[in-house]
Design an enzyme around this catalytic site. Sequence first.
Site, PDB file in Angstrom:
ATOM      1  N   SER A  60       0.821  -1.216   0.000  1.00 62.64           N
ATOM      2  CA  SER A  60       0.000   0.000   0.000  1.00 62.64           C
ATOM      3  C   SER A  60       0.855   1.265   0.000  1.00 62.64           C
ATOM      4  O   SER A  60       0.439   2.292  -0.536  1.00 62.64           O
ATOM      5  CB  SER A  60      -0.958   0.009   1.197  1.00 62.64           C
ATOM      6  OG  SER A  60      -0.227   0.048   2.419  1.00 62.64           O
ATOM      7  N   ARG A  84      -9.372  -1.431 -18.939  1.00 63.27           N
ATOM      8  CA  ARG A  84      -9.880  -2.392 -17.962  1.00 63.27           C
ATOM      9  C   ARG A  84      -9.122  -2.276 -16.636  1.00 63.27           C
ATOM     10  O   ARG A  84      -9.579  -2.796 -15.610  1.00 63.27           O
ATOM     11  CB  ARG A  84      -9.754  -3.820 -18.497  1.00 63.27           C
ATOM     12  CG  ARG A  84     -10.624  -4.098 -19.721  1.00 63.27           C
ATOM     13  CD  ARG A  84     -10.310  -5.447 -20.322  1.00 63.27           C
ATOM     14  NE  ARG A  84     -10.983  -5.628 -21.605  1.00 63.27           N
ATOM     15  CZ  ARG A  84     -10.609  -6.502 -22.522  1.00 63.27           C
ATOM     16  NH1 ARG A  84      -9.579  -7.306 -22.291  1.00 63.27           N
ATOM     17  NH2 ARG A  84     -11.261  -6.604 -23.664  1.00 63.27           N
ATOM     18  N   HIS A  85      -7.954  -1.644 -16.686  1.00 61.89           N
ATOM     19  CA  HIS A  85      -7.177  -1.422 -15.458  1.00 61.89           C
ATOM     20  C   HIS A  85      -7.739  -0.179 -14.778  1.00 61.89           C
ATOM     21  O   HIS A  85      -7.429   0.952 -15.133  1.00 61.89           O
ATOM     22  CB  HIS A  85      -5.693  -1.276 -15.795  1.00 61.89           C
ATOM     23  CG  HIS A  85      -5.103  -2.530 -16.344  1.00 61.89           C
ATOM     24  ND1 HIS A  85      -4.522  -3.493 -15.555  1.00 61.89           N
ATOM     25  CD2 HIS A  85      -5.049  -3.018 -17.617  1.00 61.89           C
ATOM     26  CE1 HIS A  85      -4.120  -4.505 -16.303  1.00 61.89           C
ATOM     27  NE2 HIS A  85      -4.427  -4.243 -17.557  1.00 61.89           N
ATOM     28  N   ARG A  86      -8.580  -0.409 -13.794  1.00 63.81           N
ATOM     29  CA  ARG A  86      -9.435   0.659 -13.275  1.00 63.81           C
ATOM     30  C   ARG A  86      -8.733   1.598 -12.308  1.00 63.81           C
ATOM     31  O   ARG A  86      -9.188   2.730 -12.103  1.00 63.81           O
ATOM     32  CB  ARG A  86     -10.670   0.038 -12.618  1.00 63.81           C
ATOM     33  CG  ARG A  86     -11.492  -0.788 -13.607  1.00 63.81           C
ATOM     34  CD  ARG A  86     -12.698  -1.418 -12.961  1.00 63.81           C
ATOM     35  NE  ARG A  86     -13.398  -2.291 -13.903  1.00 63.81           N
ATOM     36  CZ  ARG A  86     -14.492  -2.976 -13.591  1.00 63.81           C
ATOM     37  NH1 ARG A  86     -15.002  -2.891 -12.377  1.00 63.81           N
ATOM     38  NH2 ARG A  86     -15.067  -3.750 -14.497  1.00 63.81           N
ATOM     39  N   GLN A  93      -7.231  10.819 -26.947  1.00 64.43           N
ATOM     40  CA  GLN A  93      -7.549  11.659 -28.098  1.00 64.43           C
ATOM     41  C   GLN A  93      -8.975  11.368 -28.569  1.00 64.43           C
ATOM     42  O   GLN A  93      -9.345  10.235 -28.828  1.00 64.43           O
ATOM     43  CB  GLN A  93      -6.561  11.386 -29.231  1.00 64.43           C
ATOM     44  CG  GLN A  93      -6.751  12.282 -30.447  1.00 64.43           C
ATOM     45  CD  GLN A  93      -5.817  11.899 -31.573  1.00 64.43           C
ATOM     46  OE1 GLN A  93      -5.849  10.752 -32.041  1.00 64.43           O
ATOM     47  NE2 GLN A  93      -4.981  12.820 -31.994  1.00 64.43           N
ATOM     48  N   SER A  94      -9.773  12.418 -28.664  1.00 63.45           N
ATOM     49  CA  SER A  94     -11.178  12.273 -29.005  1.00 63.45           C
ATOM     50  C   SER A  94     -11.381  12.158 -30.512  1.00 63.45           C
ATOM     51  O   SER A  94     -10.845  12.957 -31.280  1.00 63.45           O
ATOM     52  CB  SER A  94     -11.971  13.474 -28.482  1.00 63.45           C
ATOM     53  OG  SER A  94     -13.302  13.455 -28.961  1.00 63.45           O
ATOM     54  N   ASN A 168      -0.351   4.506 -10.127  1.00 62.45           N
ATOM     55  CA  ASN A 168       0.585   4.499  -9.007  1.00 62.45           C
ATOM     56  C   ASN A 168       1.471   3.264  -9.106  1.00 62.45           C
ATOM     57  O   ASN A 168       1.212   2.344  -9.899  1.00 62.45           O
ATOM     58  CB  ASN A 168      -0.139   4.595  -7.653  1.00 62.45           C
ATOM     59  CG  ASN A 168      -1.009   3.390  -7.337  1.00 62.45           C
ATOM     60  OD1 ASN A 168      -0.560   2.247  -7.397  1.00 62.45           O
ATOM     61  ND2 ASN A 168      -2.268   3.632  -6.986  1.00 62.45           N
ATOM     62  N   ARG A 170       2.041   0.739  -7.188  1.00 69.36           N
ATOM     63  CA  ARG A 170       1.456  -0.564  -6.860  1.00 69.36           C
ATOM     64  C   ARG A 170       0.640  -1.101  -8.033  1.00 69.36           C
ATOM     65  O   ARG A 170       0.749  -2.281  -8.389  1.00 69.36           O
ATOM     66  CB  ARG A 170       0.562  -0.446  -5.626  1.00 69.36           C
ATOM     67  CG  ARG A 170      -0.016  -1.782  -5.173  1.00 69.36           C
ATOM     68  CD  ARG A 170      -0.924  -1.615  -3.976  1.00 69.36           C
ATOM     69  NE  ARG A 170      -1.313  -2.894  -3.401  1.00 69.36           N
ATOM     70  CZ  ARG A 170      -2.058  -3.023  -2.312  1.00 69.36           C
ATOM     71  NH1 ARG A 170      -2.500  -1.942  -1.677  1.00 69.36           N
ATOM     72  NH2 ARG A 170      -2.371  -4.216  -1.849  1.00 69.36           N
ATOM     73  N   ARG A 179       0.401  -7.886 -18.050  1.00 67.99           N
ATOM     74  CA  ARG A 179       0.569  -7.486 -19.448  1.00 67.99           C
ATOM     75  C   ARG A 179       1.972  -7.727 -20.005  1.00 67.99           C
ATOM     76  O   ARG A 179       2.163  -7.636 -21.226  1.00 67.99           O
ATOM     77  CB  ARG A 179       0.185  -6.012 -19.596  1.00 67.99           C
ATOM     78  CG  ARG A 179      -1.245  -5.712 -19.176  1.00 67.99           C
ATOM     79  CD  ARG A 179      -2.265  -6.513 -19.961  1.00 67.99           C
ATOM     80  NE  ARG A 179      -3.628  -6.085 -19.682  1.00 67.99           N
ATOM     81  CZ  ARG A 179      -4.707  -6.510 -20.320  1.00 67.99           C
ATOM     82  NH1 ARG A 179      -4.582  -7.421 -21.277  1.00 67.99           N
ATOM     83  NH2 ARG A 179      -5.910  -6.069 -20.021  1.00 67.99           N
TER      84      ARG A 179
END
Length: 239
Positions: A60, A84-86, A93-94, A168, A170, A179
């Site tokens: 932590s 998916r990594h919340r 880029q829009s 961060n 962690r 990945r």
Amino acid sequence: MPEKQLQVTLLAHTPDPEKTCALAARTCYSAMEYDELKALVAEKDQAAFLKRIVASGHLSVLEHASFSFGVSGVSRALLAQITRHRIASFSVQSQRYVSLAEGFGYVIPPRIKDLGEDAVKEFERQMEQMQTWYGEWQEKLGKGEGSNEDARFVLPNACETHITLTMNARELLHFFSLRCCNRAQWEIRALAREMLKLCKQVSPVIFESAGPGCVSGPCPEGAKSCGKAKEMRELYQNL
């Protein structure tokens, strides 16, 4: 537009991330005031202490260090995976505000390249066709955001995008464990490796054993293991 190549830039990070995390860890075990703790951390190398903390699973404290990356030359298919990594922040880029009327960059999968020059040319022709369809719909729908947001529906997953992302330390360790694995999809695996290289330059202690699960222990894939744990350990230890 031509094929795009992956580019990863470390835009910013917590100053002295290892000292920051060490200070956070010492907060848990010390009655000292912060001025005293800061002086202690500043005057003494914290590498051994931080290694013990990480080895103990007290992760932590690593959440106090963050890293921001600029990523380009990646596909919208990758975007669907990485978000998916919340426990992360993303700015993308829009395709609504950014018109692709002048052409869009794209990513060509390696397996298509392996088929040879004719296959690559066929893929490029398909991208050109989609560019034509996009332009036709923009013209029919009129100019502006509304035109862009509806015309983009004919664009492919191969379409290049730009991403600013922050994680961060962690979460980065968790991200790398998943990945960097040989079983991860090739594009996000390449991105993860480039991100890890940059992290190791800034914080070698925190990311010393980072990489797929087999780098620091048994392969978590079980029967689906690639069977290359030794090679992977050597690769990531020398990254």
